[in-house]
Design a protein around this motif. Structure first.
Motif, PDB file in Angstrom:
ATOM      1  N   VAL A  98      14.386   3.245  -9.594  1.00 12.12           N
ATOM      2  CA  VAL A  98      13.087   3.846  -9.923  1.00 12.12           C
ATOM      3  C   VAL A  98      11.989   2.787  -9.855  1.00 12.12           C
ATOM      4  O   VAL A  98      10.907   3.024  -9.297  1.00 12.12           O
ATOM      5  CB  VAL A  98      13.130   4.487 -11.331  1.00 12.12           C
ATOM      6  N   ALA A  99      12.262   1.613 -10.417  1.00 14.99           N
ATOM      7  CA  ALA A  99      11.267   0.530 -10.400  1.00 14.99           C
ATOM      8  C   ALA A  99      10.950   0.103  -8.973  1.00 14.99           C
ATOM      9  O   ALA A  99       9.771  -0.067  -8.617  1.00 14.99           O
ATOM     10  CB  ALA A  99      11.788  -0.658 -11.209  1.00 14.99           C
ATOM     11  N   PHE A 100      11.982  -0.051  -8.127  1.00 13.56           N
ATOM     12  CA  PHE A 100      11.766  -0.447  -6.735  1.00 13.56           C
ATOM     13  C   PHE A 100      10.949   0.610  -5.988  1.00 13.56           C
ATOM     14  O   PHE A 100      10.063   0.283  -5.192  1.00 13.56           O
ATOM     15  CB  PHE A 100      13.102  -0.661  -6.023  1.00 13.56           C
ATOM     16  N   ALA A 101      11.257   1.879  -6.240  1.00 13.24           N
ATOM     17  CA  ALA A 101      10.543   2.967  -5.558  1.00 13.24           C
ATOM     18  C   ALA A 101       9.066   2.971  -5.942  1.00 13.24           C
ATOM     19  O   ALA A 101       8.187   3.128  -5.079  1.00 13.24           O
ATOM     20  CB  ALA A 101      11.191   4.310  -5.902  1.00 13.24           C
ATOM     21  N   GLU A 102       8.779   2.773  -7.225  1.00 13.96           N
ATOM     22  CA  GLU A 102       7.385   2.772  -7.662  1.00 13.96           C
ATOM     23  C   GLU A 102       6.645   1.530  -7.175  1.00 13.96           C
ATOM     24  O   GLU A 102       5.460   1.609  -6.810  1.00 13.96           O
ATOM     25  CB  GLU A 102       7.335   2.869  -9.188  1.00 13.96           C
ATOM     26  N   LEU A 103       7.312   0.390  -7.150  1.00 13.63           N
ATOM     27  CA  LEU A 103       6.690  -0.825  -6.612  1.00 13.63           C
ATOM     28  C   LEU A 103       6.407  -0.681  -5.121  1.00 13.63           C
ATOM     29  O   LEU A 103       5.355  -1.120  -4.632  1.00 13.63           O
ATOM     30  CB  LEU A 103       7.603  -2.030  -6.864  1.00 13.63           C
ATOM     31  N   MET A 104       7.335  -0.063  -4.394  1.00 12.78           N
ATOM     32  CA  MET A 104       7.158   0.162  -2.965  1.00 12.78           C
ATOM     33  C   MET A 104       5.964   1.072  -2.704  1.00 12.78           C
ATOM     34  O   MET A 104       5.142   0.824  -1.810  1.00 12.78           O
ATOM     35  CB  MET A 104       8.430   0.770  -2.379  1.00 12.78           C
ATOM     36  N   MET A 105       5.833   2.129  -3.512  1.00  8.17           N
ATOM     37  CA  MET A 105       4.738   3.070  -3.352  1.00  8.17           C
ATOM     38  C   MET A 105       3.399   2.403  -3.643  1.00  8.17           C
ATOM     39  O   MET A 105       2.428   2.565  -2.893  1.00  8.17           O
ATOM     40  CB  MET A 105       4.957   4.244  -4.317  1.00  8.17           C
ATOM     41  N   LEU A 106       3.348   1.605  -4.700  1.00  7.76           N
ATOM     42  CA  LEU A 106       2.112   0.925  -5.066  1.00  7.76           C
ATOM     43  C   LEU A 106       1.726  -0.126  -4.030  1.00  7.76           C
ATOM     44  O   LEU A 106       0.543  -0.283  -3.690  1.00  7.76           O
ATOM     45  CB  LEU A 106       2.278   0.282  -6.443  1.00  7.76           C
ATOM     46  N   ALA A 107       2.709  -0.840  -3.496  1.00 12.72           N
ATOM     47  CA  ALA A 107       2.437  -1.847  -2.467  1.00 12.72           C
ATOM     48  C   ALA A 107       1.884  -1.197  -1.198  1.00 12.72           C
ATOM     49  O   ALA A 107       0.979  -1.750  -0.557  1.00 12.72           O
ATOM     50  CB  ALA A 107       3.712  -2.621  -2.153  1.00 12.72           C
TER      51      ALA A 107
END
Length: 224
Positions: A98-107
């Motif tokens: 979940v953290a990786f997915a949200e970081l990817m989206m924000l990046a």
């Protein structure tokens, strides 16, 4: 008869659009600062992703990412589009996903906003100094349109993959979840419209240069 002649009342000029010059003076440095801030943000997100990768804490002791909660009995994750997934058995790697997915989206959002703010800053700078007919201005607007068109399409793809990744992570039968490519035609239409307006703006700038009166060089007249 009065020795003072009355001047004819001149019509008061009401400039409706000149306020954009003041707005451009204020926004140009702000937009330039945002351009650098977005790049710094991407760098910080990469560091956070590395930290999350090497975290060895158990799921119950981990700090939950945004949009994910734990009420003492079950985990809940909101993925957008009116969907909220609930799961009782969540491991540490699930939370990392979940953290990786949200970081990817924000990046992805930061990477798209960076060039957009840069070209807006350049455009605002020229308008602020009264150089609104500079032929670079319509080019900046074209770049903004391309950034919106390509960037929004890219974000739509990342968002669809983001939703797919989260649903697959928390679904009771992950093999039943398949990825479906999503394409945002609305974003493409908006980008094309901006580019069309840029060409209209460019046409006005070119006409200003071709129709502007050219001052003739004064020649010195020698006495006969």
């Amino acid at each position: 008869m009065s020795i003072f002649s009355k001047k004819k009342d001149e019509p008061k000029k009401n400039y409706k659009y000149r306020k954009i010059v003041t707005a451009a003076k204020i926004s140009s440095p702000i937009l330039k600062g945002l351009y650098y801030a977005f790049f710094v943000g991407v760098f910080l997100l990469a560091i956070i992703a590395l930290i999350v990768l090497f975290v060895g804490t158990e799921a119950k002791d981990m700090m939950l990412p945004p949009y994910m909660t734990f009420d003492g009995n079950e985990y809940s994750i909101t993925i957008g589009n009116g969907i909220r997934v609930i799961d009782k058995s969540v491991g540490s790697w699930d939370i990392k996903t979940v953290a990786f997915a949200e970081l990817m989206m924000l990046a992805a959002i930061f990477c798209i906003l960076a060039p957009t703010t840069l070209f807006l800053s350049k455009l605002a700078k020229n308008i602020a100094k009264g150089d609104e007919y500079n032929l670079k201005n319509p080019r900046y607007v074209i770049y903004i349109g391309l950034s919106v068109m390509v960037g929004s399409t890219f974000i739509a793809v990342i968002r669809s993959f983001y939703n797919y990744l989260l649903v697959k992570t928390f679904a009771s039968d992950p093999d039943a979840i398949k990825y479906a490519f999503d394409f945002d035609l609305g974003a493409v239409a908006v980008g094309v419209l901006i580019i069309v307006l840029a060409y209209i703006y460019g046409s006005v700038c070119e006409r200003n240069f071709t129709e502007a009166p050219v001052a003739e060089a004064k020649k010195d007249i020698e006495p006969v």
